[in-house]
Scaffold this active site. Sequence first.
Site, PDB file in Angstrom:
ATOM      1  N   ASN A  10       0.884  -1.170   0.000  1.00 25.59           N
ATOM      2  CA  ASN A  10       0.000   0.000   0.000  1.00 25.59           C
ATOM      3  C   ASN A  10       0.923   1.223   0.000  1.00 25.59           C
ATOM      4  OD1 ASN A  10      -1.886   1.981   0.410  1.00 25.59           O
ATOM      5  ND2 ASN A  10      -2.796   1.060   2.242  1.00 25.59           N
ATOM      6  N   ARG A  29      -2.577  -2.130  -3.445  1.00 27.88           N
ATOM      7  CA  ARG A  29      -3.796  -1.353  -3.242  1.00 27.88           C
ATOM      8  C   ARG A  29      -3.686  -0.105  -4.113  1.00 27.88           C
ATOM      9  NH1 ARG A  29      -6.362   0.896   2.402  1.00 27.88           N
ATOM     10  NH2 ARG A  29      -8.253   1.633   1.435  1.00 27.88           N
ATOM     11  N   HIS A  52     -13.157   2.666  -0.281  1.00 32.85           N
ATOM     12  CA  HIS A  52     -13.245   1.530   0.653  1.00 32.85           C
ATOM     13  C   HIS A  52     -13.916   0.321  -0.026  1.00 32.85           C
ATOM     14  CE1 HIS A  52     -13.498   4.688   4.102  1.00 32.85           C
ATOM     15  NE2 HIS A  52     -12.267   4.236   4.051  1.00 32.85           N
ATOM     16  N   GLY A 101     -11.490   7.231   8.134  1.00 26.25           N
ATOM     17  CA  GLY A 101     -12.360   7.590   7.019  1.00 26.25           C
ATOM     18  C   GLY A 101     -13.567   6.671   7.116  1.00 26.25           C
ATOM     19  N   ARG A 137     -12.621  14.971   8.281  1.00 22.42           N
ATOM     20  CA  ARG A 137     -13.322  15.403   7.056  1.00 22.42           C
ATOM     21  C   ARG A 137     -14.762  15.800   7.361  1.00 22.42           C
ATOM     22  NH1 ARG A 137     -11.749  10.181   3.554  1.00 22.42           N
ATOM     23  NH2 ARG A 137      -9.963   9.789   4.892  1.00 22.42           N
ATOM     24  N   GLY A 167     -16.582   0.842  13.823  1.00 23.41           N
ATOM     25  CA  GLY A 167     -17.674  -0.122  13.611  1.00 23.41           C
ATOM     26  C   GLY A 167     -17.463  -1.426  14.349  1.00 23.41           C
ATOM     27  N   GLU A 192      -8.629  -5.565   4.596  1.00 28.15           N
ATOM     28  CA  GLU A 192      -8.408  -5.215   3.194  1.00 28.15           C
ATOM     29  C   GLU A 192      -7.140  -5.865   2.641  1.00 28.15           C
ATOM     30  OE1 GLU A 192      -9.248  -1.346   4.735  1.00 28.15           O
ATOM     31  OE2 GLU A 192     -10.195  -0.765   2.858  1.00 28.15           O
TER      32      GLU A 192
HETATM   33  P1  ADP Z   1      -8.241   3.771   9.233  1.00 26.29           P
HETATM   34  O1  ADP Z   1      -9.314   4.427   8.424  1.00 26.29           O
HETATM   35  O2  ADP Z   1      -7.039   4.643   9.471  1.00 26.29           O
HETATM   36  O3  ADP Z   1      -7.910   2.353   8.827  1.00 26.29           O
HETATM   37  P2  ADP Z   1      -9.415   2.518  11.593  1.00 26.29           P
HETATM   38  O4  ADP Z   1     -10.336   1.613  10.868  1.00 26.29           O
HETATM   39  O5  ADP Z   1      -8.259   1.925  12.317  1.00 26.29           O
HETATM   40  O6  ADP Z   1      -8.906   3.705  10.685  1.00 26.29           O
HETATM   41  O7  ADP Z   1     -10.305   3.351  12.646  1.00 26.29           O
HETATM   42  C1  ADP Z   1      -9.776   4.330  13.467  1.00 26.29           C
HETATM   43  C2  ADP Z   1     -10.886   4.800  14.418  1.00 26.29           C
HETATM   44  O8  ADP Z   1     -11.371   3.669  15.131  1.00 26.29           O
HETATM   45  C3  ADP Z   1     -10.447   5.839  15.447  1.00 26.29           C
HETATM   46  O9  ADP Z   1     -11.360   6.909  15.496  1.00 26.29           O
HETATM   47  C4  ADP Z   1     -10.485   5.077  16.759  1.00 26.29           C
HETATM   48  O10 ADP Z   1     -10.915   5.880  17.818  1.00 26.29           O
HETATM   49  C5  ADP Z   1     -11.491   3.984  16.515  1.00 26.29           C
HETATM   50  N1  ADP Z   1     -11.158   2.806  17.330  1.00 26.29           N
HETATM   51  C6  ADP Z   1     -10.127   1.963  17.134  1.00 26.29           C
HETATM   52  N2  ADP Z   1     -10.085   1.023  18.122  1.00 26.29           N
HETATM   53  C7  ADP Z   1     -11.115   1.308  18.961  1.00 26.29           C
HETATM   54  C8  ADP Z   1     -11.616   0.738  20.174  1.00 26.29           C
HETATM   55  N3  ADP Z   1     -11.044  -0.336  20.729  1.00 26.29           N
HETATM   56  N4  ADP Z   1     -12.707   1.289  20.733  1.00 26.29           N
HETATM   57  C9  ADP Z   1     -13.311   2.366  20.196  1.00 26.29           C
HETATM   58  N5  ADP Z   1     -12.872   2.961  19.052  1.00 26.29           N
HETATM   59  C10 ADP Z   1     -11.799   2.438  18.447  1.00 26.29           C
END
Ligand code: ADP
Length: 396
Positions: free
Chosen positions: A7, A90, A179, A209, A238, A330, A381
């Site tokens: 990536n 990617r 995504h 994102g 954003r 999520g 991914e």
């Molecule tokens: P990216 O888009 O950089 O791949 P991620 O999918 O890792 O990002 O998501 C990052 C977000 O997920 C951040 O806002 C973070 O606060 C949230 N996050 C990551 N781990 C946890 C957790 N254990 N509990 C709550 N939120 C989390």
Amino acid sequence: MTVLVINAGSSSLKFQLFDMDTHEVKAKGLCERIGIDGRYKYTAAGRDAIVNDYEMKSHSDAIRLLIDLLTDKETGVIASLEEIDAVGHRVLSAGEKISESVIVDQRVKDIIRECIPIGPLHNPANLMGIEACEEVMPGVPQVAVFDTAFHQTMPPEAYLYAIPYEYYEKYMVRRYGFHGTSHRYVSGEALKILGNPNAKVVTCHLGNGSSIAAVDAGKCVDTSMGLTPLEGLPMGTRSGSIDPAIVSFIAENEGLTATEVVNILNKKSGVLGVTGVSSDFRDIDAAVEAGNERAKIALKMFNRSIEKYIGGYACIMGGLDAIVFTAGIGENNSVMRREICDDIAFLGVKIDPEKNAHPGKDCVVSAADSKVKVLVIPTNEELVIAMDTAALVAKN
Ligand code: ADP
């Protein structure tokens, strides 16, 4: 089969080496500050991470370094370069030209180049990653996996903007979505879990994102991100969708150019902009706990936007069988999942609080009598890129 997944960003390059028999990651790492000074982090499975400064003038230097690390007697996980059977990249955007993963040849590289205007930050970097691999490992097949590909099944009423048609014809201005690899993977897994290949699914990729997709019988019919990944939900930094007239309004009042305002919408907005606290949702949760009113509002804005998309997409598809939550927020934020599902209970969504607090291997967090299933499916991914790569190389 052993597959290297790359990536490449403009000054960084992330990599993971997969054993495709077990789907295990043998080693992974990140090269940063390429072309500036250079620094890397490398972790072989089961061993401590190594972090070092190391000068990298170009992406080719980064690829040479990672091959050295992967094959070195002390740090390595493979005996030689020959053990790498294929490389999966990617790539941000292939515009309308490619709708699935492909083996890289001159035509594919030309398309990635042609699509630089719609992926100005990522496509040139992705191309550099591909060309660096071609230089350092000639003859090793390379596969491009596009972030936009899965969304290519959207109908024109979903991908066109209501602006003069000539901008679509002249400049390819339309909704592309991003995504895609994640939405494809989690929607595919959802159909398997539901045992229904025709299910109507809304996938919520909520991370730094965030984007949402409507997937009807495995095909994407709409998605929240647009020409660029700025549209849709408010995100870490954003703004998501706003009244476009705000751009010229702020530009005139602050003495900025349109490009500068869009930069603010990309980097200083979202939950960071509203709260002034952080772009990380864990910090926003902590601020809510501490009684920060703006943090409360920011979270409500995020939830409300997600709910609007779920409702809208259910209408477009004429029904809803499942909602999937994935990515950092999520997958991990059970409180947010519960709040959203409670708010849209009238759609026939009923969460099981116990399952939602600790999602199991079956991924189902809705109650047994919930009309709409709610699923938490961890996205991966890099593994999807590795699997696409292995499948294409095995076929050829
Ligand atoms: P990216 O888009 O950089 O791949 P991620 O999918 O890792 O990002 O998501 C990052 C977000 O997920 C951040 O806002 C973070 O606060 C949230 N996050 C990551 N781990 C946890 C957790 N254990 N509990 C709550 N939120 C989390």
